[in-house]
Write an enzyme that holds these catalytic residues in place. Structure first.
Site, PDB file in Angstrom:
ATOM      1  N   ASP A  64      10.175 -22.617  18.004  1.00 46.80           N
ATOM      2  CA  ASP A  64      10.163 -23.677  16.990  1.00 46.80           C
ATOM      3  C   ASP A  64      10.795 -23.246  15.655  1.00 46.80           C
ATOM      4  O   ASP A  64      11.186 -24.077  14.851  1.00 46.80           O
ATOM      5  CB  ASP A  64       8.723 -24.167  16.734  1.00 46.80           C
ATOM      6  CG  ASP A  64       7.752 -23.015  16.439  1.00 46.80           C
ATOM      7  OD1 ASP A  64       8.202 -21.850  16.363  1.00 46.80           O
ATOM      8  OD2 ASP A  64       6.541 -23.272  16.282  1.00 46.80           O
ATOM      9  N   HIS A  65      10.908 -21.944  15.429  1.00 48.01           N
ATOM     10  CA  HIS A  65      11.428 -21.458  14.145  1.00 48.01           C
ATOM     11  C   HIS A  65      12.947 -21.285  14.157  1.00 48.01           C
ATOM     12  O   HIS A  65      13.652 -21.875  13.357  1.00 48.01           O
ATOM     13  CB  HIS A  65      10.795 -20.103  13.792  1.00 48.01           C
ATOM     14  CG  HIS A  65       9.395 -20.177  13.261  1.00 48.01           C
ATOM     15  ND1 HIS A  65       8.333 -20.608  14.010  1.00 48.01           N
ATOM     16  CD2 HIS A  65       8.886 -19.848  12.053  1.00 48.01           C
ATOM     17  CE1 HIS A  65       7.232 -20.553  13.276  1.00 48.01           C
ATOM     18  NE2 HIS A  65       7.534 -20.087  12.086  1.00 48.01           N
ATOM     19  N   ASP A 119       1.138 -16.103  13.961  1.00 46.47           N
ATOM     20  CA  ASP A 119       1.626 -16.964  12.893  1.00 46.47           C
ATOM     21  C   ASP A 119       0.435 -17.273  12.004  1.00 46.47           C
ATOM     22  O   ASP A 119      -0.662 -17.550  12.501  1.00 46.47           O
ATOM     23  CB  ASP A 119       2.211 -18.258  13.467  1.00 46.47           C
ATOM     24  CG  ASP A 119       2.934 -19.038  12.390  1.00 46.47           C
ATOM     25  OD1 ASP A 119       4.176 -18.982  12.346  1.00 46.47           O
ATOM     26  OD2 ASP A 119       2.256 -19.681  11.559  1.00 46.47           O
ATOM     27  N   ARG A 379       3.941 -24.370   1.924  1.00 47.29           N
ATOM     28  CA  ARG A 379       4.324 -23.219   1.087  1.00 47.29           C
ATOM     29  C   ARG A 379       5.504 -23.585   0.208  1.00 47.29           C
ATOM     30  O   ARG A 379       6.461 -24.202   0.678  1.00 47.29           O
ATOM     31  CB  ARG A 379       4.703 -22.014   1.955  1.00 47.29           C
ATOM     32  CG  ARG A 379       3.489 -21.407   2.594  1.00 47.29           C
ATOM     33  CD  ARG A 379       3.764 -20.133   3.352  1.00 47.29           C
ATOM     34  NE  ARG A 379       2.476 -19.626   3.810  1.00 47.29           N
ATOM     35  CZ  ARG A 379       2.282 -18.947   4.916  1.00 47.29           C
ATOM     36  NH1 ARG A 379       3.310 -18.647   5.699  1.00 47.29           N
ATOM     37  NH2 ARG A 379       1.081 -18.540   5.251  1.00 47.29           N
ATOM     38  N   SER A 533       2.842 -15.207   5.104  1.00 44.46           N
ATOM     39  CA  SER A 533       3.020 -15.239   6.556  1.00 44.46           C
ATOM     40  C   SER A 533       2.429 -14.013   7.245  1.00 44.46           C
ATOM     41  O   SER A 533       2.054 -13.024   6.617  1.00 44.46           O
ATOM     42  CB  SER A 533       4.500 -15.348   6.886  1.00 44.46           C
ATOM     43  OG  SER A 533       5.012 -14.105   7.277  1.00 44.46           O
ATOM     44  N   ARG A 535       4.234 -12.302   9.415  1.00 46.74           N
ATOM     45  CA  ARG A 535       5.371 -11.557   9.977  1.00 46.74           C
ATOM     46  C   ARG A 535       5.173 -10.049   9.836  1.00 46.74           C
ATOM     47  O   ARG A 535       5.071  -9.520   8.730  1.00 46.74           O
ATOM     48  CB  ARG A 535       6.686 -12.019   9.334  1.00 46.74           C
ATOM     49  CG  ARG A 535       6.830 -11.744   7.862  1.00 46.74           C
ATOM     50  CD  ARG A 535       8.042 -12.466   7.278  1.00 46.74           C
ATOM     51  NE  ARG A 535       7.809 -13.910   7.259  1.00 46.74           N
ATOM     52  CZ  ARG A 535       8.285 -14.746   6.339  1.00 46.74           C
ATOM     53  NH1 ARG A 535       9.075 -14.311   5.393  1.00 46.74           N
ATOM     54  NH2 ARG A 535       7.998 -16.031   6.382  1.00 46.74           N
TER      55      ARG A 535
END
Ligand code: MIC
Ligand code: SF4
Length: 642
Positions: A64-65, A119, A379, A533, A535
């Site tokens: 989706d990213h 996520d 965000r 995030s 990440r």
């Protein structure tokens, strides 16, 4: 003594530890979720563990990213993910099927179950009564391998919602109100459990907006009870059989209580550049706007898109505004296409953008120079939109659409009669874009494009750590500062040597050069370092550049865990004032570090340049100390399975 919902779920999933705030607990994980930007790395790590099939009840891999395919990288990565999923027993949600959190809520979430997702907005499924936590990819890989998730038992905060929302005031305004009161670090070390008579007035997707954006409070997660609304939502998804009731006992105990009178709320707005920079919309209405974006995992449900369409029906987007709409899932897009709502959007002049994260993560639709962009997202960190000097504001879809029509920030209460959306009997159910795993895994070959590079390795920690301070930053540094995302950098998520070139790019463009010249070193930060995030690249890439320790006033939870996972020491100043006696370029030393870490939580740093000693502390558990000493969690995992 009565139990709250969190205690009930933790009790059923507790592997070790005691449910006392601050103590390390380990919980078993029922489901996992990954998305493509964090997934490639998580699956490389999973593969390195040599386990033939995931051991969770359910694991889903979403794309989706990284959806803009301007080169081979993203499509190659999608194929890698699809192969991994087929081989290892994971469901694969194809690009175009939707944003992970929206689809997981629709098709997979289960009240009372636990989930770990790579996520930070994984808590979205808390809207269904699921205990869903965001973590680094390596923690998720370990959960897929059957390992528990370790975390310090958080405080449980009861958010008591009273009354009901006035017309044009929405779930988004509830979470913006909490952010206004508590700030982006107000939820650190806490879980927000919602209760009170106002809960029943909110549908599941409204609840999910609130639990989604609870991530912006820094909370471990947020959760709603599972009640008649939950049952209705699951029935409409054809999944009533997974419903179970879940509520707090009458005399349940909480560590803190927050009261919100829903009927007293009004439309709110988060101003640049932080989700907690909240004021009343009425205070700044009239501001000229160039862009409006509807979508993201916070506000792209069927309800959000229907309200948007009904507001746009028979009207036009203001000539000076570019309105983009990215639906949260194929289900939502399909439904608004079938019932004609999509037509109202198109006729009004909206730009219909792909079903994906899209503009939320800077994958296209960057605002103009110095432009004002009003978004239904979660965000608004500086530069995240893709335009360094853009001014991004966060609002409800209702406020966003009123603004798109007027061309200036507008209060939806001035729009007219409230819009009531008639609920469909059921949602359109078509899981054809969710590919089940293979029953012949030995026959599956995994495609690996040239963008997939092997995992970087880290050596065990030496006796003495020494080096220079490579960079000193202030408070609330986000992972978007440390490891930017966006259309240019995101395709390199499976290629650590390449993505490392962008570390701190927007903060100090010479950082990487300096880190390489000096052979690594140290970072100094303020409060809430690493917020945002999940990440792990914000730890993995600095590790690749030789960062040995990060010394701050305080850390955000997921980033702190990611640092430990990749062998970087997270240290905090014993006296916050000592932040001032250490500067960029100073040479520092931490002698006999392995023994010191094991023998207590206080350490002394020698600032060789200033000839000063600085006291720092760590909050590492014995398990985390071992992980750091062997050079990270992958090494640790390999040793414990030997
Ligand atoms: C985000 O909203 O920042 C992301 C992109 O979804 C991240 C994950 C990532 O960086 O891949 C998150 O929230 O964890
Ligand atoms: Fe995607 Fe944005 Fe949600 Fe992150 S916050 S998962 S980028 S939609």
């Amino acid at each position: 003594m009565g139990k709250n919902i969190v205690q009930k779920i933790f009790n059923l999933h507790l592997v070790s530890g005691k449910l006392k705030p601050g103590e390390e607990i380990a919980i078993s994980i029922d489901q996992t979720l990954t998305q493509d930007a964090t997934g490639t790395m998580a699956y490389l790590q999973f593969e390195a563990m040599g386990i033939p099939r995931v051991k969770t009840k359910l694991s889903v891999s979403y794309v989706d990213h990284n959806m803009l395919q301007t080169g081979f990288e993203n499509f190659d990565d999608h194929l890698f993910l699809q192969g991994i999923a087929r081989k290892y027993g994971i469901y694969f949600s194809k690009p175009g099927n939707g944003i992970c959190h929206q689809v997981h809520l629709e098709r997979f979430g289960i009240p009372g179950d636990t989930m770990l997702g790579s996520d930070s907005h994984t808590p979205t499924c808390g809207g269904l009564g699921m205990l869903a936590i965001g973590a680094g990819g390596l923690d998720v890989a370990i959960a897929m391998a059957g390992g528990p998730f370790y975390v310090n038992m958080p405080k449980v905060v009861c958010v008591r919602l009273n009354g009901s929302l006035k017309p044009w005031v929405t779930a988004k305004d509830v979470i913006l109100e909490l952010l206004r009161r508590l700030t982006v670090k107000g939820g650190v070390g806490k879980i927000f459990e919602y209760g009170g008579d106002g809960v029943k007035t909110l549908g599941v997707t409204e609840r999910a907006t609130i639990t989604n954006m609870g991530a912006e409070l820094g909370a471990l997660t947020s959760i709603f009870p599972s009640d008649a609304q939950t049952k209705k939502y699951l029935r409409m998804q054809g999944r009533e059989k997974v419903w179970k009731p879940l509520k707090a006992d009458p005399r349940a105990q909480y560590d803190e209580v927050v009261e919100i009178d829903l009927s007293a709320l009004e439309p709110l707005i988060a101003r640049p550049h932080s989700p907690d920079n909240v004021c009343k919309l009425s205070e700044i209405k009239g501001l000229k706007v160039q862009q409006v974006c509807i979508g993201s995992c916070t506000n792209s449900s069927y309800h959000d898109l229907m309200v948007s369409a009904m507001m746009l029906k028979g009207r036009k987007v203001h000539p000076d505004v570019s309105l983009t709409i990215s639906p949260g899932s194929k289900q939502v897009l399909d439904m608004i296409a079938k019932n004609g709502a999509l037509s109202s959007m198109i006729e009004a002049g909206a730009r219909i953008v792909e079903v994906a994260c899209g503009p939320c993560i800077g994958m296209g639709q960057a605002p103009p120079s110095g432009g004002v962009s009003v978004r239904s997202f979660n965000r608004n960190f500086e530069g995240r939109s893709g335009t360094a000097d853009a001014q991004v504001y966060l609002v409800s879809p209702e406020t966003a659409i009123a603004t798109a029509i007027q061309g200036v920030l507008s209060d939806p209460r001035d729009f007219g009669e409230p819009i009531v959306i008639k609920e469909p009997k059921s949602f359109v159910i078509d899981d054809s874009m969710i590919i089940p795993p293979s029953d012949k895994p030995e026959e599956v070959t995994i495609f690996r494009g040239p963008n997939i590079k092997p995992l970087p390795k880290k050596e065990p920690m030496p006796e003495t750590l020494k080096g220079d301070v490579l960079l000193k930053v202030g408070d609330n540094i986000t992972t978007d500062h440390i490891m930017p995302a966006g259309a240019k950098v995101l395709p390199l998520r499976s290629n650590i040597p390449a993505i490392s070139e962008f570390v701190f790019e927007k903060v100090d463009k010479d950082f990487v050069k300096r880190a390489k010249e000096k052979g690594g070193g140290f970072l100094i930060g303020g409060v809430n370092y690493g917020q945002g995030s999940s990440r792990e690249h914000a730890a993995l890439a600095p590790m690749y550049l030789g960062v040995k320790a990060v010394i701050t006033k305080s850390f955000a939870r997921i980033h702190r865990a990611n640092l430990v996972n990749f062998g970087i020491m997270p240290l905090t100043f014993e006296n916050e004032g000592d932040y001032n006696v250490i500067d960029q370029g100073d040479s520092i030393e931490l002698p006999d570090i392995r023994n010191k870490l094991k023998s207590g939580n206080k350490l002394t740093i020698r600032n060789v340049t200033k000839n000063k000693e600085i006291k720092v502390t760590h909050s590492l558990t014995p398990r985390e100390v071992d992980i750091l000493c062997v050079g990270g969690l992958l090494n640790h995992q390999a040793r414990s399975s030997m």
